[in-house]
Design a protein around this motif. Structure first.
Motif, PDB file in Angstrom:
ATOM      1  N   LEU A 160       5.107  -6.358   2.518  1.00 53.40           N
ATOM      2  CA  LEU A 160       6.381  -5.817   2.200  1.00 53.40           C
ATOM      3  C   LEU A 160       7.455  -6.041   3.354  1.00 53.40           C
ATOM      4  O   LEU A 160       6.872  -6.547   4.371  1.00 53.40           O
ATOM      5  CB  LEU A 160       6.380  -4.298   2.067  1.00 53.40           C
TER       6      LEU A 160
ATOM      7  N   ILE B 155      -1.381  -0.132   0.748  1.00 56.49           N
ATOM      8  CA  ILE B 155      -1.149   0.478  -0.603  1.00 56.49           C
ATOM      9  C   ILE B 155      -1.322  -0.619  -1.668  1.00 56.49           C
ATOM     10  O   ILE B 155      -1.069  -0.664  -2.758  1.00 56.49           O
ATOM     11  CB  ILE B 155       0.489   1.139  -1.089  1.00 56.49           C
TER      12      ILE B 155
ATOM     13  N   TYR C 105      -0.187  -6.990  -0.825  1.00 58.58           N
ATOM     14  CA  TYR C 105       1.018  -7.742  -0.811  1.00 58.58           C
ATOM     15  C   TYR C 105       1.827  -7.314   0.297  1.00 58.58           C
ATOM     16  O   TYR C 105       1.377  -6.321   1.094  1.00 58.58           O
ATOM     17  CB  TYR C 105       1.856  -7.394  -1.987  1.00 58.58           C
TER      18      TYR C 105
HETATM   19  C1  4F9 Z   1       0.915  -1.008   3.426  1.00 56.34           C
HETATM   20  C2  4F9 Z   1       1.969  -1.711   4.338  1.00 56.34           C
HETATM   21  C3  4F9 Z   1       2.525  -3.006   4.045  1.00 56.34           C
HETATM   22  C4  4F9 Z   1       3.266  -3.529   4.864  1.00 56.34           C
HETATM   23  C5  4F9 Z   1       3.746  -3.080   5.912  1.00 56.34           C
HETATM   24  N1  4F9 Z   1       4.625  -4.230   6.404  1.00 56.34           N
HETATM   25  C6  4F9 Z   1       4.689  -5.005   5.702  1.00 56.34           C
HETATM   26  N2  4F9 Z   1       3.794  -4.890   4.469  1.00 56.34           N
HETATM   27  C7  4F9 Z   1       1.946  -3.631   2.619  1.00 56.34           C
HETATM   28  C8  4F9 Z   1       1.267  -2.803   1.899  1.00 56.34           C
HETATM   29  N3  4F9 Z   1       0.698  -1.713   2.248  1.00 56.34           N
END
Ligand code: 4F9
Length: 247
Positions: free
Chosen positions: A140, A135, A138
């Motif tokens: 997450l 998405i 970055y």
């Molecule tokens: C999709 C997943 C992630 C993500 C999954 N695990 C750590 N960041 C970040 C951005 N888009």
């Protein structure tokens, strides 16, 4: 549409999926969302779902067995003739767009696999994942929030979810442009007036004003979106004037 979410933290989804439009969509049986706790499928005594990475390095990796068995359980329950589209949320994936949302909204069923820690064993990705989606650029703490974002974007496109007035036709990215500004009552707020054209009742003028606002906003903030668009002659003239002003 059936959505199945494989996660270590199903409780994270209670808020977004238990509120407002997504909640109503489930009550109207327009979408059936079920979360499965990967930990429930761990066979070891302590229900451990992660381990140290081979080759060393920081962090932990989710082990393959609990994910594999959880995915198998979910696909068995879906009782499909062919493999179910399985989306792994990852910064390495293809960037999610409104176009992708529209494509996914046509699916009968979707499985979302939410990783955590440093990620999941690559053999799961190689064997079970059909789409890796990001998405944004970055990192997450896990795939849960991205899964919520994508399920939100898809659900609102399912016919019957949005009230007839709240059509997504005019939305940002739907007609390829950023959306025009919105105003509502009161007409004057803190001395700030609503643009008079919106009070005129002349819908041809209003539509023209809104289209021009969308083009100007897109020119300023996302000129890349303009490149792929078929503009009318007068709209192309607007863009030419904006480009001249910018020189
Ligand atoms: C999709 C997943 C992630 C993500 C999954 N695990 C750590 N960041 C970040 C951005 N888009």
């Amino acid at each position: 549409m059936k959505v199945r979410i494989l996660t270590l933290f199903p409780e994270m989804f209670n808020g977004p999926f238990g509120t407002s439009i997504l909640k109503k969509a489930q009550e109207k049986e327009l979408i059936d969302i079920q979360c499965f706790n990967i930990r429930d499928f761990a066979l070891n005594k302590h229900k451990k779902v992660d381990d140290y990475p081979f080759g060393g390095g920081a962090g932990m990796v989710m082990t393959p067995q609990p994910i594999f068995d959880c995915h198998h359980h979910v696909t068995q329950m879906l009782n499909l003739n062919e493999p179910c589209k399985t989306i792994y949320l990852s910064p390495k994936g293809s960037t999610f767009t409104q176009e992708k949302a529209m494509e996914l909204a046509k699916e009968e069923q979707l499985i979302f696999l939410c990783g955590h820690y440093e990620g999941i064993d690559q053999r799961i990705i190689d064997e079970l994942v059909t789409d890796e989606i990001s998405i944004g650029d970055y990192v997450l703490t896990g795939g849960e929030l991205p899964a919520m974002v994508i399920v939100d974007a898809i659900t609102r496109l399912i016919p019957g979810v949005l009230s007839t007035e709240a059509s997504y036709e005019d939305e940002s990215f739907h007609c390829g442009l950023l959306e025009y500004p919105h105003y509502t009552r009161p007409r004057a707020f803190n001395g700030l007036e609503v643009p008079s054209v919106l009070l005129s009742g002349n819908h041809k003028d209003i539509d023209m004003w809104r289209r021009k606002q969308s083009i100007e906003l897109t020119f300023e903030r996302r000129p890349d979106l303009l490149k792929g668009l078929q503009l009318k002659k007068n709209e192309a003239q607007w863009v030419a004037e904006l480009s001249k002003k910018k020189e």
